[in-house]
Design a protein around this motif. Sequence first.
Motif, mmCIF file in Angstrom:
data_model
loop_
_atom_site.group_PDB
_atom_site.id
_atom_site.type_symbol
_atom_site.label_atom_id
_atom_site.label_comp_id
_atom_site.label_asym_id
_atom_site.label_seq_id
_atom_site.Cartn_x
_atom_site.Cartn_y
_atom_site.Cartn_z
ATOM 1 N N VAL A 107 2.044 1.237 -9.965
ATOM 2 C CA VAL A 107 1.715 0.032 -9.207
ATOM 3 C C VAL A 107 0.504 0.322 -8.334
ATOM 4 C CG1 VAL A 107 2.527 -1.716 -7.595
ATOM 5 C CG2 VAL A 107 4.139 -0.647 -9.197
ATOM 6 N N MET A 108 -0.506 -0.528 -8.447
ATOM 7 C CA MET A 108 -1.700 -0.376 -7.615
ATOM 8 C C MET A 108 -1.525 -1.173 -6.326
ATOM 9 S SD MET A 108 -5.721 -1.173 -8.452
ATOM 10 C CE MET A 108 -5.565 -2.929 -8.219
ATOM 11 N N MET A 109 -1.835 -0.558 -5.196
ATOM 12 C CA MET A 109 -1.733 -1.220 -3.898
ATOM 13 C C MET A 109 -3.034 -1.974 -3.626
ATOM 14 S SD MET A 109 1.259 -0.013 -3.205
ATOM 15 C CE MET A 109 1.547 -0.345 -1.473
ATOM 16 N N ASP A 110 -2.914 -3.276 -3.425
ATOM 17 C CA ASP A 110 -4.082 -4.116 -3.148
ATOM 18 C C ASP A 110 -3.765 -5.011 -1.951
ATOM 19 O OD1 ASP A 110 -6.560 -5.303 -3.361
ATOM 20 O OD2 ASP A 110 -5.947 -6.714 -4.923
ATOM 21 N N LEU A 111 -3.535 -4.362 -0.796
ATOM 22 C CA LEU A 111 -3.166 -5.073 0.423
ATOM 23 C C LEU A 111 -4.395 -5.246 1.308
ATOM 24 C CD1 LEU A 111 0.207 -3.254 1.228
ATOM 25 C CD2 LEU A 111 -0.180 -5.303 -0.149
ATOM 26 N N GLY A 202 3.780 -1.505 -23.902
ATOM 27 C CA GLY A 202 3.286 -0.180 -24.239
ATOM 28 C C GLY A 202 2.688 0.509 -23.023
ATOM 29 N N PRO A 203 2.289 1.762 -23.177
ATOM 30 C CA PRO A 203 1.806 2.529 -22.017
ATOM 31 C C PRO A 203 0.369 2.246 -21.596
ATOM 32 C CG PRO A 203 1.805 3.898 -23.985
ATOM 33 C CD PRO A 203 2.392 2.578 -24.392
ATOM 34 N N ASP A 204 -0.379 1.480 -22.372
ATOM 35 C CA ASP A 204 -1.787 1.242 -22.065
ATOM 36 C C ASP A 204 -1.903 0.348 -20.819
ATOM 37 O OD1 ASP A 204 -4.491 0.981 -22.026
ATOM 38 O OD2 ASP A 204 -4.666 -0.104 -23.919
ATOM 39 N N LEU A 205 -2.559 0.851 -19.768
ATOM 40 C CA LEU A 205 -2.695 0.092 -18.531
ATOM 41 C C LEU A 205 -3.672 -1.060 -18.671
ATOM 42 C CD1 LEU A 205 -2.683 2.926 -15.827
ATOM 43 C CD2 LEU A 205 -0.787 1.515 -16.636
ATOM 44 N N ASP A 206 -4.565 -1.018 -19.653
ATOM 45 C CA ASP A 206 -5.455 -2.153 -19.879
ATOM 46 C C ASP A 206 -4.686 -3.343 -20.447
ATOM 47 O OD1 ASP A 206 -7.731 -0.974 -18.909
ATOM 48 O OD2 ASP A 206 -8.360 -0.173 -20.845
ATOM 49 N N THR A 207 -3.665 -3.069 -21.209
ATOM 50 C CA THR A 207 -2.834 -4.146 -21.761
ATOM 51 C C THR A 207 -1.976 -4.778 -20.687
ATOM 52 O OG1 THR A 207 -2.764 -3.001 -23.894
ATOM 53 C CG2 THR A 207 -1.132 -4.722 -23.525
ATOM 54 N N LEU A 208 -1.402 -3.947 -19.814
ATOM 55 C CA LEU A 208 -0.557 -4.450 -18.735
ATOM 56 C C LEU A 208 -0.563 -3.455 -17.591
ATOM 57 C CD1 LEU A 208 1.624 -6.448 -17.615
ATOM 58 C CD2 LEU A 208 3.322 -4.947 -18.686
ATOM 59 N N SER A 209 -0.780 -3.961 -16.381
ATOM 60 C CA SER A 209 -0.679 -3.135 -15.180
ATOM 61 C C SER A 209 -0.058 -3.972 -14.076
ATOM 62 C CB SER A 209 -2.056 -2.611 -14.745
ATOM 63 O OG SER A 209 -2.939 -3.694 -14.480
ATOM 64 N N PHE A 210 0.469 -3.290 -13.059
ATOM 65 C CA PHE A 210 1.146 -3.960 -11.948
ATOM 66 C C PHE A 210 0.346 -3.770 -10.669
ATOM 67 C CE2 PHE A 210 4.627 -2.781 -14.879
ATOM 68 C CZ PHE A 210 5.101 -4.059 -15.157
ATOM 69 N N VAL A 211 0.311 -4.832 -9.839
ATOM 70 C CA VAL A 211 -0.448 -4.819 -8.588
ATOM 71 C C VAL A 211 0.427 -5.406 -7.486
ATOM 72 C CG1 VAL A 211 -2.546 -5.554 -7.409
ATOM 73 C CG2 VAL A 211 -2.596 -5.138 -9.875
ATOM 74 N N LEU A 212 0.483 -4.725 -6.342
ATOM 75 C CA LEU A 212 1.205 -5.234 -5.173
ATOM 76 C C LEU A 212 0.207 -5.902 -4.234
ATOM 77 C CD1 LEU A 212 3.985 -5.334 -3.705
ATOM 78 C CD2 LEU A 212 3.206 -3.348 -2.408
ATOM 79 N N ARG A 213 0.484 -7.160 -3.903
ATOM 80 C CA ARG A 213 -0.384 -7.923 -3.012
ATOM 81 C C ARG A 213 0.465 -8.697 -2.008
ATOM 82 N NH1 ARG A 213 -4.674 -10.778 -7.223
ATOM 83 N NH2 ARG A 213 -5.815 -8.894 -7.814
ATOM 84 N N GLU A 214 -0.226 -9.243 -1.002
ATOM 85 C CA GLU A 214 0.455 -10.144 -0.087
ATOM 86 C C GLU A 214 0.706 -11.475 -0.789
ATOM 87 O OE1 GLU A 214 -2.493 -8.748 0.681
ATOM 88 O OE2 GLU A 214 -2.262 -7.536 2.509
ATOM 89 N N GLN A 215 1.682 -12.198 -0.272
ATOM 90 C CA GLN A 215 1.907 -13.550 -0.769
ATOM 91 C C GLN A 215 0.648 -14.370 -0.537
ATOM 92 O OE1 GLN A 215 4.401 -14.745 -2.404
ATOM 93 N NE2 GLN A 215 6.272 -13.656 -1.878
ATOM 94 N N GLN A 216 0.327 -15.242 -1.473
ATOM 95 C CA GLN A 216 -0.863 -16.065 -1.333
ATOM 96 C C GLN A 216 -0.703 -17.036 -0.169
ATOM 97 O OE1 GLN A 216 -1.710 -17.886 -5.084
ATOM 98 N NE2 GLN A 216 -2.086 -15.950 -6.126
ATOM 99 N N THR A 217 -1.853 -17.577 0.274
ATOM 100 C CA THR A 217 -1.856 -18.428 1.470
ATOM 101 C C THR A 217 -0.923 -19.620 1.324
ATOM 102 O OG1 THR A 217 -4.156 -17.792 1.857
ATOM 103 C CG2 THR A 217 -3.330 -19.718 3.042
ATOM 104 N N GLY A 218 -0.909 -20.216 0.141
ATOM 105 C CA GLY A 218 -0.061 -21.378 -0.066
ATOM 106 C C GLY A 218 1.392 -21.029 -0.274
#
Length: 270
Positions: A107-111, A202-218
Amino acid sequence: MGAAMCKLSDKVGQHMRKKSAGCKYACHAECRERVSLDCHPAASPVSQDHLNNNNTPLHDVEKEREVRTEFSREEIQQKIDQYNSLTRDYLKMTLNPTGVYTGFVKVMMDLRRPVTVRGGQRAAGGATMGEAFYLPRGVINTLHISSENTVKQVIMALLKKFTVADNPAKYALYKRCRRDEQVYVCKLADVEKPLFLRLVAGPDLDTLSFVLREQQTGEVMWDAFSIPELRNFLRILDKEEQEQKEAIIRRYEVCRQRLQEAMMAVGSPS
């Protein structure tokens, strides 16, 4: 006799006729060599549909992958074996006798906002004091989870790993997919299973990766904030509102002054 011979001849001729596979032209077998045709095979319904729909969007692999949400034990074992044969970082999956499988997700942190982290200092009442600071963006964390863990549980595990004291409802887990040189980002529901998505993609991160973010403004869930945080938001809003009022008043004052100057110029004798 002649009529009987004609009927016999027609009957034999029907058996002796040959049809072209292209335009269905019929002729006697003995005449086949003397007939020259310039025809093309008729298009099959499938190929004709394909020709009539040249603008059809490309096949959406991700949608097809996510149509099925359950697999048999044999299918899961096959997918795990295929996954383990493709992974290059030795983060393999394991199928347990109970049917639950375990593995790793990154999981990539994008806070973008600061987080409150539990500190070692204690307040006068004995409560642990928190410190607010920014987590480095782009950092990738690896979690060992099972196929039963949900998105909500993964978020809680990430916050616990960084000793973040904020309410997990402030954050959301997104999946990012790359297809046809384009990147698609989609928020995951709390009940979805990240390890299942990882196994299917599958294991390829280009096919699927996970990102943690804040809830959107709306999508702000105000119940997730503490009373001091909400009061601070109100102070900021009051300050911005006052600044907007002052800006509008100044603009109207300038317009009023220019109008008065123009009226005085028109009313004064030349």
